[in-house]
Design a protein around this motif. Sequence first.
Motif, short mmCIF file in Angstrom:
data_model
loop_
_atom_site.label_atom_id
_atom_site.label_comp_id
_atom_site.label_asym_id
_atom_site.label_seq_id
_atom_site.Cartn_x
_atom_site.Cartn_y
_atom_site.Cartn_z
N GLY A 125 0.69 -1.11 -0.04
CA GLY A 125 -0.21 0.03 0.10
C GLY A 125 0.99 1.16 -0.02
N LYS A 126 2.10 1.04 -0.01
CA LYS A 126 3.00 2.47 0.08
C LYS A 126 3.59 2.98 -1.25
CE LYS A 126 3.55 2.15 4.53
NZ LYS A 126 2.98 0.66 4.95
N ASN A 127 3.84 4.16 -1.51
CA ASN A 127 4.23 5.02 -2.56
C ASN A 127 5.69 4.94 -2.25
OD1 ASN A 127 1.73 5.81 -3.59
ND2 ASN A 127 1.77 6.88 -1.71
N VAL A 128 6.47 4.39 -3.39
CA VAL A 128 7.66 4.04 -3.48
C VAL A 128 8.45 4.75 -4.69
CG1 VAL A 128 9.56 2.54 -3.59
CG2 VAL A 128 7.52 1.68 -2.74
N THR A 191 6.14 17.86 -5.76
CA THR A 191 4.75 17.30 -5.90
C THR A 191 5.10 15.57 -5.60
OG1 THR A 191 4.92 18.67 -7.81
CG2 THR A 191 2.86 17.35 -7.06
N LEU A 192 6.35 15.34 -6.34
CA LEU A 192 6.57 13.72 -6.10
C LEU A 192 6.97 13.50 -4.79
CD1 LEU A 192 7.38 11.07 -7.33
CD2 LEU A 192 9.34 12.01 -8.06
N LEU A 193 8.11 14.17 -4.43
CA LEU A 193 8.70 13.75 -3.13
C LEU A 193 7.76 13.87 -1.66
CD1 LEU A 193 12.31 15.43 -3.38
CD2 LEU A 193 11.66 13.02 -4.02
N LYS A 194 6.74 14.86 -2.26
CA LYS A 194 5.81 15.10 -0.67
C LYS A 194 4.96 13.69 -0.60
CE LYS A 194 6.09 19.87 -0.32
NZ LYS A 194 5.75 21.24 -0.63
N GLU A 195 4.87 13.13 -1.78
CA GLU A 195 3.80 11.84 -1.70
C GLU A 195 4.42 10.35 -1.34
OE1 GLU A 195 3.25 10.61 -6.39
OE2 GLU A 195 1.91 12.48 -5.40
N ILE A 196 5.99 10.40 -1.28
CA ILE A 196 6.36 9.11 -1.13
C ILE A 196 6.62 8.74 0.30
CG2 ILE A 196 7.65 9.31 -3.33
CD1 ILE A 196 10.31 9.51 -1.68
N ASP A 197 6.51 7.42 0.41
CA ASP A 197 6.72 6.66 1.86
C ASP A 197 8.18 6.03 1.88
OD1 ASP A 197 3.86 7.10 2.57
OD2 ASP A 197 3.52 5.76 0.77
N LEU A 198 8.67 5.80 0.88
CA LEU A 198 9.84 5.02 0.82
C LEU A 198 10.72 5.45 -0.21
CD1 LEU A 198 11.65 2.31 1.63
CD2 LEU A 198 10.28 0.99 0.10
N LEU A 199 12.04 5.58 -0.14
CA LEU A 199 13.07 6.13 -1.06
C LEU A 199 14.10 4.93 -0.89
CD1 LEU A 199 14.39 8.31 -3.06
CD2 LEU A 199 15.68 9.34 -0.89
N VAL A 200 14.24 4.60 -2.30
CA VAL A 200 15.32 3.61 -2.41
C VAL A 200 16.37 3.86 -3.40
CG1 VAL A 200 15.66 0.99 -2.87
CG2 VAL A 200 13.53 1.69 -2.05
N ASN A 201 17.55 3.90 -3.04
CA ASN A 201 18.61 4.26 -3.82
C ASN A 201 19.23 2.83 -4.38
OD1 ASN A 201 20.66 5.31 -5.38
ND2 ASN A 201 22.47 5.14 -3.81
N ALA A 202 18.94 2.80 -5.69
CA ALA A 202 19.45 1.30 -6.23
C ALA A 202 20.45 1.95 -7.36
CB ALA A 202 18.74 0.38 -6.78
N THR A 203 21.03 3.14 -7.34
CA THR A 203 22.09 3.31 -8.33
C THR A 203 23.36 3.10 -7.58
OG1 THR A 203 22.59 5.61 -7.50
CG2 THR A 203 20.67 5.57 -8.85
N SER A 204 24.45 3.23 -8.22
CA SER A 204 25.64 3.07 -7.63
C SER A 204 26.56 4.21 -7.07
CB SER A 204 27.03 2.87 -8.75
OG SER A 204 26.46 1.87 -9.89
N VAL A 205 25.62 5.34 -7.01
CA VAL A 205 26.02 6.70 -6.46
C VAL A 205 26.09 6.25 -4.79
CG1 VAL A 205 25.64 9.04 -5.90
CG2 VAL A 205 24.95 7.89 -8.21
N GLY A 206 27.29 6.68 -4.26
CA GLY A 206 27.52 6.32 -2.91
C GLY A 206 28.66 5.34 -2.74
N MET A 207 28.97 4.61 -3.89
CA MET A 207 30.16 3.76 -3.39
C MET A 207 31.26 4.57 -3.20
SD MET A 207 29.48 0.97 -6.71
CE MET A 207 30.69 -0.33 -6.02
#
Length: 293
Positions: A125-128, A191-207
């Motif tokens: 039921g979450k917005n991802v 608008t997008l960021l205000k509605e999300i419940d879960l943010l997932v980083n699946a890029t390689s950024v952060g390595m």
Amino acid sequence: MRVSLVKKIVGVYGYPIGHTLSPLFQNAAFKELGLNFIYLPFLVKPKDLKKAIEAVKALNMVGVNITVPYKRAVLPYLDELSPEASKIGAVNTIHHYRGKLIGYNTDGEGFINSLKEEGNFEPEGKNVYLLGAGGAAYGIAFSLIKAGIKSLALTNRTKEKGELLLKHLKKFSPQGCILRFIEFNKRNSATLLKEIDLLVNATSVGMNSDDPLLINFEIFSREIFVYDIVYNKDKKTRLIEAAEERKFPYLEGEKMLIYQGAISFEIWTKRKAPIEVMKRAIKEKNAKVSYGW
Ligand SMILES: NC(=O)c1ccc[n+]([C@@H]2O[C@H](COP(=O)([O-])OP(=O)(O)OC[C@H]3O[C@@H](n4cnc5c(N)ncnc54)[C@H](OP(=O)(O)O)[C@@H]3O)[C@@H](O)[C@H]2O)c1
């Protein structure tokens, strides 16, 4: 470890590979159960991928994990795919079984299991919002949809790859899950960021420790759950630091690493993975390991 007595070889192929923590917890788990296995990291250059996959058979290895950037590239070299890997279109685990190389994908299930077990987060039921459309993103997106999320917004630096993933997901997405692609330069849309419940980083950024923060945390008007699947031996990623600053709940990539690795362990050994031993191995030895690559 007495290498001369080791009979069963497993490992991980990637490029780069120096960041991997898998050998730490996989070898600790083998030791705990008294299994005659060894898990090794292999730096495989793109031009050698085919030969390296063939070597699994030639060297009679039990199997390998596949990491960045090969999860989709290995598909043509395998004899069979599990039904899940076939739907996902990416492989992170190969099992050499009865002369065949069989591809599995444990990323998505490992991601969901860790999200529930370690993050106490129920995705239904979450917005991802998913960043990235590489090999890991395929498994994660598939499993999130299967877990009953309400919507999935997806962004990727290379538009074509992002749209390809979206097209792929639409093939098996149940009706009701809203799927959309967000242009990379519009990824911080309020608008997008205000509605999300879960943010997932699946890029390689952060390595790399000097990698930028892809998302502007100033825009969030309420608490969200942050999962950065990237793990970094030396320090927290900028995304996790940003979540901590805002006091948002979060999970780091090591959690997914353990849960996806546990499923690979069970495929290779047919034994239940000792998750607590795996977690302890990472906690105790983290930051002390280096393969010199
Ligand atoms: N914790 C775990 O268990 C676990 C499991 C799997 C993967 N991972 C980690 O997840 C990351 C991705 O793995 P993968 O196998 O999916 O790799 P991959 O197939 O090579 O995909 C890399 C992704 O990162 C994006 N990217 C790379 N550099 C970028 C940049 N500078 N700015 C924006 N986007 C960028 C790529 O976008 P383009 O399409 O534009 O190139 C692509 O979406 C790796 O760090 C890997 O170690 C962790």
